[in-house]
Design an enzyme around this catalytic site. Structure first.
Site, mmCIF file in Angstrom:
data_model
loop_
_atom_site.group_PDB
_atom_site.id
_atom_site.type_symbol
_atom_site.label_atom_id
_atom_site.label_comp_id
_atom_site.label_asym_id
_atom_site.label_seq_id
_atom_site.Cartn_x
_atom_site.Cartn_y
_atom_site.Cartn_z
ATOM 1 N N ASP A 92 3.227 -3.192 2.491
ATOM 2 C CA ASP A 92 2.106 -4.121 2.362
ATOM 3 C C ASP A 92 2.479 -5.350 1.530
ATOM 4 O O ASP A 92 2.165 -6.488 1.890
ATOM 5 C CB ASP A 92 0.899 -3.421 1.738
ATOM 6 C CG ASP A 92 0.511 -2.165 2.493
ATOM 7 O OD1 ASP A 92 0.916 -2.029 3.665
ATOM 8 O OD2 ASP A 92 -0.181 -1.316 1.911
ATOM 9 N N LEU B 250 -6.525 -3.373 5.282
ATOM 10 C CA LEU B 250 -5.844 -4.648 5.557
ATOM 11 C C LEU B 250 -5.102 -5.147 4.319
ATOM 12 O O LEU B 250 -4.756 -6.319 4.214
ATOM 13 C CB LEU B 250 -6.838 -5.704 6.043
ATOM 14 C CG LEU B 250 -7.542 -5.410 7.375
ATOM 15 C CD1 LEU B 250 -8.430 -6.563 7.780
ATOM 16 C CD2 LEU B 250 -6.524 -5.120 8.482
ATOM 17 N N ASP C 280 7.394 3.727 6.092
ATOM 18 C CA ASP C 280 8.053 2.944 5.026
ATOM 19 C C ASP C 280 8.592 3.827 3.907
ATOM 20 O O ASP C 280 9.710 3.631 3.432
ATOM 21 C CB ASP C 280 7.161 1.804 4.490
ATOM 22 C CG ASP C 280 5.860 2.210 3.830
ATOM 23 O OD1 ASP C 280 5.476 3.404 3.905
ATOM 24 O OD2 ASP C 280 5.212 1.327 3.237
ATOM 25 N N SER D 42 -5.981 -5.576 1.070
ATOM 26 C CA SER D 42 -6.583 -6.533 0.141
ATOM 27 C C SER D 42 -5.964 -6.372 -1.249
ATOM 28 O O SER D 42 -5.804 -7.348 -1.986
ATOM 29 C CB SER D 42 -8.098 -6.349 0.074
ATOM 30 O OG SER D 42 -8.405 -5.037 -0.334
ATOM 31 N N SER D 43 -5.578 -5.148 -1.606
ATOM 32 C CA SER D 43 -5.008 -4.956 -2.941
ATOM 33 C C SER D 43 -3.633 -5.605 -3.049
ATOM 34 O O SER D 43 -3.333 -6.261 -4.057
ATOM 35 C CB SER D 43 -4.947 -3.468 -3.283
ATOM 36 O OG SER D 43 -4.307 -2.758 -2.263
HETATM 37 C C1 GLA Z 1 -0.521 2.177 3.182
HETATM 38 C C2 GLA Z 1 0.643 2.034 2.213
HETATM 39 C C3 GLA Z 1 1.905 1.561 2.944
HETATM 40 C C4 GLA Z 1 2.198 2.445 4.155
HETATM 41 C C5 GLA Z 1 0.950 2.627 5.014
HETATM 42 C C6 GLA Z 1 1.138 3.612 6.135
HETATM 43 O O1 GLA Z 1 -0.867 0.923 3.697
HETATM 44 O O2 GLA Z 1 0.320 1.112 1.199
HETATM 45 O O3 GLA Z 1 2.990 1.548 2.048
HETATM 46 O O4 GLA Z 1 2.734 3.673 3.765
HETATM 47 O O5 GLA Z 1 -0.166 3.062 4.237
HETATM 48 O O6 GLA Z 1 2.036 3.108 7.067
#
Ligand code: GLA
Length: 386
Positions: free
Chosen positions: A176, A129, A42, A131-132
């Site tokens: 996320d 997962l 990302d 949560s934040s």
């Molecule tokens: C965490 C970060 C995301 C992404 C993943 C790895 O979850 O919050 O933005 O970079 O790691 O894919």
């Protein structure tokens, strides 16, 4: 509303009334996520393919005069602060996610004031997962509905991400928060992290006789924070050396040609990102063609790449993935940032129990803490419950 959501909503409503002496103005929920594939892509302007899971942060909220935020978490305790005092670095712990989201909405120019909030969560904390992100998104939606602000879920995801980047101080990408805001039931979300174009791709494992299992290793290795920023840095440098705006734009041919200039570590980091983007698009093609049964090897390849090229796996994650595949999973991989947290496994539904048992036995044999294995269903993104 699902029966569980109804019960959770009733709980936060009654705690709110007890604690603040009046009913809340509404109740909102935002889910955690697992990423089917597209890891560490990302922040390289690449592609991700997450789904929202049936685990949520639920918030009861009401406006209050002035600019105080009174926040009660059923799991983490109480915090109270003034919105004017929320600035990058001023709030610690869980409250930073909630207060940060309200602060970030105010940065948009929304006329945000005080809030009373009661939060509860069944998203395991610190397990990868998100949560934040669920706390940020649930709180942000509540503040947005009560005080006004943008409607577009992707715009809201950016506001929630700013809370995490600037107030919590974690340099996460956009996956996320977008997953928590914009996923829909029965789908994975194909997100182009450059254009932020989001597309819902049907994903129904149960219709193919399959189940998606999450294996929570319940470990998080201390390296995680520093290593995440370090990987981001390495990708940025690699893009510079390759002369492209982001690794999204790099090809494997260009990568091979620049191998010496990059150095072995940056070369392997970049190789992971380039190939992982291709794997996301390959999985999307398989899903569109109704070939969920062929996705497994692509998940396995993603895990091997994260383990060997990107070096963000952990012994517990490797054990979970190996045991799951040996016990009949079509494919498995670590999911999320890595260094602990969760793995996912795509399994024939009737082998789910055997896979869970095999993973648990493998953990016991190695003296690891017992994992928690559970099935997840692709669920709806954040919304108002009442
Ligand atoms: C965490 C970060 C995301 C992404 C993943 C790895 O979850 O919050 O933005 O970079 O790691 O894919």
């Amino acid at each position: 509303m699902r029966a569980e959501a109804t019960a959770t909503a009733a709980t936060v409503r009654s705690v709110f009334a007890e604690r603040f002496g009046r009913p809340p103005e509404g109740i909102w929920a935002a889910p955690g996520r697992v990423n089917l594939i597209g890891e560490h892509t990302d922040y390289n302007d690449g592609f991700v393919l997450p789904l929202a899971v049936d685990r949520h942060v639920t918030v009861a909220a009401a406006r209050r005069a002035g600019d105080r935020l009174r926040m009660v978490s059923l799991q983490q305790g109480e915090e109270e602060l003034r919105l004017a005092d929320v600035r990058p670095g001023t709030v610690r712990g869980w409250a930073a996610y909630a207060a940060g989201a309200v602060w970030s909405l105010a940065q948009e120019g929304a006329p945000v004031g005080g809030l009373d909030l009661v939060l509860t969560s069944d998203v395991p904390v610190g397990s990868g997962l998100s949560s934040s992100a669920a706390v940020e998104c649930a709180t942000l939606l509540a503040a947005r509905d009560l005080y006004g602000g943008p409607e577009d879920p992707v715009r809201l995801a950016l506001i929630a991400q700013r809370a995490e980047n600037d107030v919590v101080g974690v340099p996460c990408g956009i996956m996320d928060q977008t997953a928590s805001m914009a996923c829909t039931a029965g789908h994975v979300l194909l997100l182009d992290c450059r254009s932020l174009a989001a597309e819902q791709v049907p994903f129904a494992p149960e219709r193919a006789g399959l189940a998606l299992l999450v294996i929570d290793t319940r470990v998080s290795h201390a390296l995680a924070d520093g290593a995440y920023a370090e990987r981001r840095g390495a990708c940025g440098h690699a893009a510079q050396v390759l002369g492209v705006p982001a690794l999204r734009d790099a090809t494997e041919d260009a990568l091979e040609a620049a191998r010496d200039r990059l150095g072995e570590t940056r070369y392997r980091r970049a190789r992971h990102v380039i190939r992982e983007n291709d794997r996301v698009l390959a999985v999307v093609e398989l899903l569109r063609g109704g070939r969920l049964d062929r996705v497994g090897p692509v998940l396995n390849a993603s895990h091997a790449s994260l383990r060997d090229d990107y070096e963000v796996s952990a012994p517990e994650l490797d054990t979970a993935v190996d045991a799951a595949v040996h016990a009949g999973a079509l494919g498995a991989r670590m999911t999320g940032a890595g260094f602990g947290g969760c793995a996912l496994a795509l399994v024939p539904a009737d082998a789910a129990g055997a896979v869970a048992d095999a993973v648990t036995a493998a953990f016991a044999a190695r003296g690891f803490r017992m994992p928690v294995v559970f099935r997840v269903h692709p669920s709806a993104g954040a919304g108002r419950l009442a």
